[in-house]
Design a protein around this motif. Structure first.
Motif, PDB file in Angstrom:
ATOM      1  N   GLU A 130      17.697 -62.711  -4.547  1.00 17.28           N
ATOM      2  CA  GLU A 130      16.809 -62.384  -5.651  1.00 17.28           C
ATOM      3  C   GLU A 130      16.808 -60.864  -5.827  1.00 17.28           C
ATOM      4  O   GLU A 130      16.639 -60.124  -4.855  1.00 17.28           O
ATOM      5  CB  GLU A 130      15.387 -62.811  -5.277  1.00 17.28           C
ATOM      6  CG  GLU A 130      15.119 -64.252  -5.501  1.00 17.28           C
ATOM      7  CD  GLU A 130      14.348 -64.424  -6.784  1.00 17.28           C
ATOM      8  OE1 GLU A 130      13.181 -63.986  -6.800  1.00 17.28           O
ATOM      9  OE2 GLU A 130      14.895 -64.959  -7.755  1.00 17.28           O
TER      10      GLU A 130
ATOM     11  N   GLY B  80      16.771 -64.680 -18.191  1.00 18.58           N
ATOM     12  CA  GLY B  80      18.041 -65.166 -17.647  1.00 18.58           C
ATOM     13  C   GLY B  80      19.271 -64.570 -18.302  1.00 18.58           C
ATOM     14  O   GLY B  80      19.239 -63.482 -18.877  1.00 18.58           O
ATOM     15  N   VAL B  81      20.347 -65.359 -18.216  1.00 20.59           N
ATOM     16  CA  VAL B  81      21.679 -64.862 -18.544  1.00 20.59           C
ATOM     17  C   VAL B  81      21.813 -64.392 -19.992  1.00 20.59           C
ATOM     18  O   VAL B  81      22.467 -63.393 -20.279  1.00 20.59           O
ATOM     19  CB  VAL B  81      22.716 -65.961 -18.225  1.00 20.59           C
ATOM     20  CG1 VAL B  81      24.072 -65.606 -18.785  1.00 20.59           C
ATOM     21  CG2 VAL B  81      22.802 -66.175 -16.712  1.00 20.59           C
TER      22      VAL B  81
ATOM     23  N   ARG C  80      20.704 -60.858 -20.483  1.00 16.07           N
ATOM     24  CA  ARG C  80      21.538 -59.903 -19.750  1.00 16.07           C
ATOM     25  C   ARG C  80      22.883 -59.691 -20.438  1.00 16.07           C
ATOM     26  O   ARG C  80      23.553 -58.694 -20.220  1.00 16.07           O
ATOM     27  CB  ARG C  80      21.738 -60.382 -18.314  1.00 16.07           C
ATOM     28  CG  ARG C  80      20.602 -59.921 -17.410  1.00 16.07           C
ATOM     29  CD  ARG C  80      20.745 -60.435 -16.015  1.00 16.07           C
ATOM     30  NE  ARG C  80      20.013 -61.682 -15.836  1.00 16.07           N
ATOM     31  CZ  ARG C  80      20.287 -62.564 -14.900  1.00 16.07           C
ATOM     32  NH1 ARG C  80      21.295 -62.372 -14.092  1.00 16.07           N
ATOM     33  NH2 ARG C  80      19.573 -63.669 -14.793  1.00 16.07           N
TER      34      ARG C  80
ATOM     35  N   PRO D  80      25.477 -60.851 -16.749  1.00  9.78           N
ATOM     36  CA  PRO D  80      25.100 -62.251 -17.009  1.00  9.78           C
ATOM     37  C   PRO D  80      25.647 -63.238 -15.983  1.00  9.78           C
ATOM     38  O   PRO D  80      26.420 -64.125 -16.296  1.00  9.78           O
ATOM     39  CB  PRO D  80      25.666 -62.516 -18.407  1.00  9.78           C
ATOM     40  CG  PRO D  80      26.703 -61.498 -18.625  1.00  9.78           C
ATOM     41  CD  PRO D  80      26.387 -60.337 -17.758  1.00  9.78           C
ATOM     42  N   VAL D  81      25.258 -63.060 -14.736  1.00 15.59           N
ATOM     43  CA  VAL D  81      25.568 -64.060 -13.711  1.00 15.59           C
ATOM     44  C   VAL D  81      24.269 -64.365 -12.968  1.00 15.59           C
ATOM     45  O   VAL D  81      23.386 -63.523 -12.887  1.00 15.59           O
ATOM     46  CB  VAL D  81      26.625 -63.560 -12.697  1.00 15.59           C
ATOM     47  CG1 VAL D  81      27.946 -63.293 -13.360  1.00 15.59           C
ATOM     48  CG2 VAL D  81      26.133 -62.317 -11.989  1.00 15.59           C
ATOM     49  N   THR D  82      24.165 -65.583 -12.452  1.00 18.46           N
ATOM     50  CA  THR D  82      22.957 -65.954 -11.721  1.00 18.46           C
ATOM     51  C   THR D  82      23.181 -65.746 -10.222  1.00 18.46           C
ATOM     52  O   THR D  82      24.319 -65.668  -9.759  1.00 18.46           O
ATOM     53  CB  THR D  82      22.604 -67.430 -11.961  1.00 18.46           C
ATOM     54  OG1 THR D  82      23.672 -68.227 -11.428  1.00 18.46           O
ATOM     55  CG2 THR D  82      22.469 -67.739 -13.433  1.00 18.46           C
ATOM     56  N   SER D  83      22.067 -65.680  -9.494  1.00 16.82           N
ATOM     57  CA  SER D  83      22.166 -65.497  -8.041  1.00 16.82           C
ATOM     58  C   SER D  83      22.960 -66.640  -7.416  1.00 16.82           C
ATOM     59  O   SER D  83      23.766 -66.422  -6.504  1.00 16.82           O
ATOM     60  CB  SER D  83      20.782 -65.452  -7.405  1.00 16.82           C
ATOM     61  OG  SER D  83      20.101 -64.304  -7.807  1.00 16.82           O
ATOM     62  N   SER D  84      22.734 -67.860  -7.915  1.00 17.42           N
ATOM     63  CA  SER D  84      23.465 -68.987  -7.300  1.00 17.42           C
ATOM     64  C   SER D  84      24.951 -68.890  -7.601  1.00 17.42           C
ATOM     65  O   SER D  84      25.780 -69.263  -6.769  1.00 17.42           O
ATOM     66  CB  SER D  84      22.920 -70.334  -7.748  1.00 17.42           C
ATOM     67  OG  SER D  84      21.847 -70.193  -8.611  1.00 17.42           O
ATOM     68  N   GLU D  85      25.296 -68.386  -8.804  1.00 21.52           N
ATOM     69  CA  GLU D  85      26.725 -68.197  -9.098  1.00 21.52           C
ATOM     70  C   GLU D  85      27.349 -67.203  -8.127  1.00 21.52           C
ATOM     71  O   GLU D  85      28.479 -67.383  -7.674  1.00 21.52           O
ATOM     72  CB  GLU D  85      26.923 -67.715 -10.536  1.00 21.52           C
ATOM     73  CG  GLU D  85      26.882 -68.841 -11.557  1.00 21.52           C
ATOM     74  CD  GLU D  85      26.845 -68.335 -12.996  1.00 21.52           C
ATOM     75  OE1 GLU D  85      27.105 -69.130 -13.902  1.00 21.52           O
ATOM     76  OE2 GLU D  85      26.535 -67.143 -13.216  1.00 21.52           O
TER      77      GLU D  85
ATOM     78  N   LEU E 202      23.959 -57.895 -10.446  1.00 20.50           N
ATOM     79  CA  LEU E 202      22.771 -58.724 -10.683  1.00 20.50           C
ATOM     80  C   LEU E 202      22.241 -58.545 -12.097  1.00 20.50           C
ATOM     81  O   LEU E 202      21.603 -59.442 -12.642  1.00 20.50           O
ATOM     82  CB  LEU E 202      21.673 -58.365  -9.674  1.00 20.50           C
ATOM     83  CG  LEU E 202      21.934 -58.810  -8.233  1.00 20.50           C
ATOM     84  CD1 LEU E 202      20.964 -58.116  -7.286  1.00 20.50           C
ATOM     85  CD2 LEU E 202      21.814 -60.314  -8.104  1.00 20.50           C
TER      86      LEU E 202
END
Ligand SMILES: Nc1ncnc2c1ncn2[C@@H]1O[C@H](COP(=O)(O)OP(=O)(O)O)[C@@H](O)[C@H]1O
Ligand SMILES: [Mg+2]
Lengths: 423, 255
Positions: free
Chosen positions: A404, B74-75, B78, A238-243, A235
């Protein structure tokens, strides 16, 4: 970014396939179960076909008032076959079947005069099956064979003298029989029986297996991550939760497809071993399929696999480890799949009230979709489609919300409830 | 690259269960320096790390990481941040080298950059080829920690957060990890924040230290200055004295 999703999804597939639980349970088992079942059914068929010990208990009835010659013919048949002459049919042959007869032969009045004119005797043969399996067709073949042989005997002894010019075809096959297999109170023409089995027995069974595995694999997929404590680091990268959700669903779907392929192989072998043992009888899939309806049903099934995988993910998030996740997925899966019992009981459709309420069950809609195709009822299909679409939106939101970081790191602590083994 | 990498200003954190983990924590980390977050178990170190990594939202207060709010950034943020959680684990059945490849592919699509990252990670981990080709579930605790440290540093992060990086690691490798932290700050100019409950380690590694207790800073400064200020031989003595007589306002600022 598609590259990240691809990387995550392929990692997912590799890790899942390395779990013995997944490899054996989801990929190998479906084929194995069907092949085993096919072997058993095949053996049972061979036994029934060769069986000579138990006499068949079959009623011979007339559809209307028989002539004296008809009655004489019928008693000859009864004598030759050991079947029981039961007079004129009152009501439906199903009533006789329910009185414990293995089969019912319904003769048209005028059968005797047909024979004396060199015409085949029309008969309807009803056989009843206690089990949903191809063995019913072998029962049918025994009854038809007995009837045919008895009439051949009659033809040989009596008719040849009256009809010196009768064709060899007529002599060897003096019956034109229409076969009906009665399965759970439903009348299926013999030649459509395999199709019936496929759509109303194998299809829900396949759904059942696929959907339970999708839920399980979903739960295992997140359970592995929870157990290995790798989620926090993932988490923070650099990845999103949806990814993460999407790639997990992709990975789980790939495994489920492998399971489906395995089931398909199993099914093919099953039919080869079981149905083909009957000499190719009844292999046409005669259930009025239309391409658009099948397409809609396929979409509903795919959608339900997605939802099943999501449901597994959500359950897995509440658990501390793989076993806990799997346990909960199993319990809830069985509960939500309970309506599938309706099909095996021969009640595919409830009254509209309860069956609409069942659409709230995310794993149920594929069932009415398949039944909708079978019965050519588009309304059922589209209800199922709408319900599954709503489930997709709702459960995707739940999964992304639960993933989340705040919730995972600080929030829901269901772990103590859902832990498979104490750590 | 001098300048402020991490700024926390009066940060409070109350967990959903009602535990107050941080009570007005303020601190900063500049690029080019190694800063330690020291204190006993339950002091709030992990909570602070998670807030900086963008995994938790503070209940109150201001957080800025590379000039941005880490929860909203966001990304992009990170990508330049490397975070080693306190109880991070490994995928049991994945081979070490596979894990490094997988991580690299999350950070870049360029095969040359990926190769470079993997090469760097292999070097940092100090693991041999044979070990890298074994499933990580077979690794010892220390080997796991080493590959995780390598995984964090392989992406060449500008901001490095390590929560108890040497816990459970043997002396030789703990020394190596400490060396890496200093190199990353002093040679590469990254901002390095690590937590530790081992004040002797902090004394050796950190340019500056925040000693926290009960969710607030009770002393801060360069280890040398703190020892002089408190007339103490070691940071442990500093801690014991600070906890008995906290300065007005709760913070002793040395240097
Ligand atoms: N997820 C959580 N939910 C509730 N309380 C927590 C959670 N994580 C930590 N705490 C509590 O917050 C306080 C600070 O913990 P932590 O930040 O882990 O301290 P440290 O890392 O310095 O040992 C402790 O009292 C701990 O019990
Ligand atoms: Mg901690």
């Amino acid at each position: 970014m598609p590259g990240r999703v691809a990387a995550l999804a392929s990692k997912e597939v590799r890790e899942l396939l390395r779990e013995r639980l997944v490899l054996v349970g989801m990929v190998i088992m479906p084929a194995l179960i069907m092949i085993l079942l096919g072997g058993l059914e095949g053996a049972a068929i061979h036994k029934t076909v060769e069986e000579t010990g138990r006499p068949l208990h079959v009623a011979i009835v007339f559809k209307g008032a028989p002539t004296r010659e008809d009655l004489a013919l019928a008693s000859l048949i009864a004598k030759a076959t050991g079947f029981q002459l039961a007079g004129i049919l009152q009501g439906s042959p199903l009533q006789l079947l329910s009185k414990g007869f293995d089969g019912v032969i319904v003769l048209e009045p005028g059968a005797a005069s047909n024979i004396s004119q060199g015409l085949p005797v029309s008969a309807s043969i009803y056989v009843s099956t206690g089990s949903l399996g191809p063995s019913a067709t072998s029962l049918y073949r025994r009854v038809e064979g007995a009837l045919s042989r008895a009439l051949q005997g009659v033809v040989a002894a009596r008719v040849r003298a009256v009809l010196p010019h009768a064709t060899p075809g007529f002599l060897s096959n003096p019956v034109r029989a229409e076969g009906v297999i009665v399965s759970w109170g439903r009348e299926i023409p013999v030649e459509k029986y395999a199709g019936y089995l496929l759509s109303l027995y194998a299809a829900p069974l396949a759904l059942l297996i696929l959907i339970t595995s999708a839920t399980q694999v979903g739960a295992i997929s997140i359970g592995l991550e929870r157990e290995a404590r790798t989620l926090e680091m993932l988490l923070a990268s650099p990845v999103t939760s949806s990814e993460i959700v999407v790639s997990k669903i992709l990975g789980v779907s790939a495994i489920t497809l492998l399971g489906a392929a395995s089931f398909g192989v199993g099914l093919a072998v099953y039919y080869k071993l079981a149905v083909r043992a009957l000499g190719g009888l009844g292999l046409s899939i005669g259930v009025g399929l239309t391409a658009p309806h099948v397409a809609v049903a396929a979409i509903v099934v795919a959608a339900s696999l997605y939802v099943a995988a999501l449901l597994g993910l959500v359950l897995g998030l509440g658990a501390e480890d793989v076993r806990g996740a799997q346990m909960v997925a199993n319990y809830l899966g069985f509960l939500l799949l309970a309506p599938y019992i309706l099909v095996f009981l021969g009640l595919p459709l409830l009254p509209s009230g309860p069956s609409t309420a069942l659409l709230l069950d995310p794993l149920y809609p594929p069932l009415p979709a398949v039944v909708g195709v079978y019965l050519s009822r588009p309304q059922l299909l589209f209800e199922a489609l709408a319900a599954e679409a709503a489930h997709i939106v709702a459960w995707t939101l739940v999964a992304v919300k639960l993933l989340e970081p705040e919730r995972l790191v600080a929030g829901i602590r269901l772990g103590f409830l859902l832990r498979g083994r104490r750590t | 690259m001098p300048g402020e990498a991490v700024v926390l200003d009066g940060v409070w954190k109350v967990y959903p269960g009602g535990v107050t983990a941080l009570r007005g924590l303020s601190m900063r980390v500049n690029f080019g320096e190694v800063v330690a977050l020291a204190g006993p178990n339950g002091a709030g170190k992990t909570t602070a790390m998670r807030i900086i990594a963008g995994l938790l939202t503070p209940t109150r207060g201001v957080v800025s990481v590379a000039g941005a709010n880490p929860r909203a950034a966001g990304v992009g943020l990170r990508r330049i941040l490397g975070y080693l959680p306190e109880d991070a684990g490994v995928y049991r059945r994945m081979r070490g080298i596979e894990y490094l490849r997988f991580t690299a592919s999350l950070y870049t699509g360029d095969p040359r950059e990926r190769e470079e990252m993997i090469r760097r990670a292999v070097e940092i981990s100090g693991l041999g080829w044979e070990d890298l080709n074994r499933p990580m579930g077979e690794y010892s605790k220390g080997m796991k920690r080493r590959i995780l440290v390598a995984r964090v540093l392989m992406t060449n992060p500008r901001i490095v957060l390590m929560d108890e990086p040497t816990a459970g690691v043997d002396v030789e490798h703990a020394v190596a990890i400490r060396g890496l932290l200093r190199r990353w700050a002093h040679e590469r100019g990254a901002a390095v924040l690590f937590s530790s409950h081992n004040l002797m380690e902090v004394d050796v590694v950190a340019d500056r230290v925040y000693i926290v207790s009960g969710g607030r800073v009770i002393a801060e400064g360069r280890p040398q200055d703190l020892k002089e200020e408190f007339k103490a031989e070691t940071l442990e003595e500093v801690y014991l004295k600070a906890i008995k007589s906290p300065a007005p306002g709760g913070v002793v600022n040395a240097g």
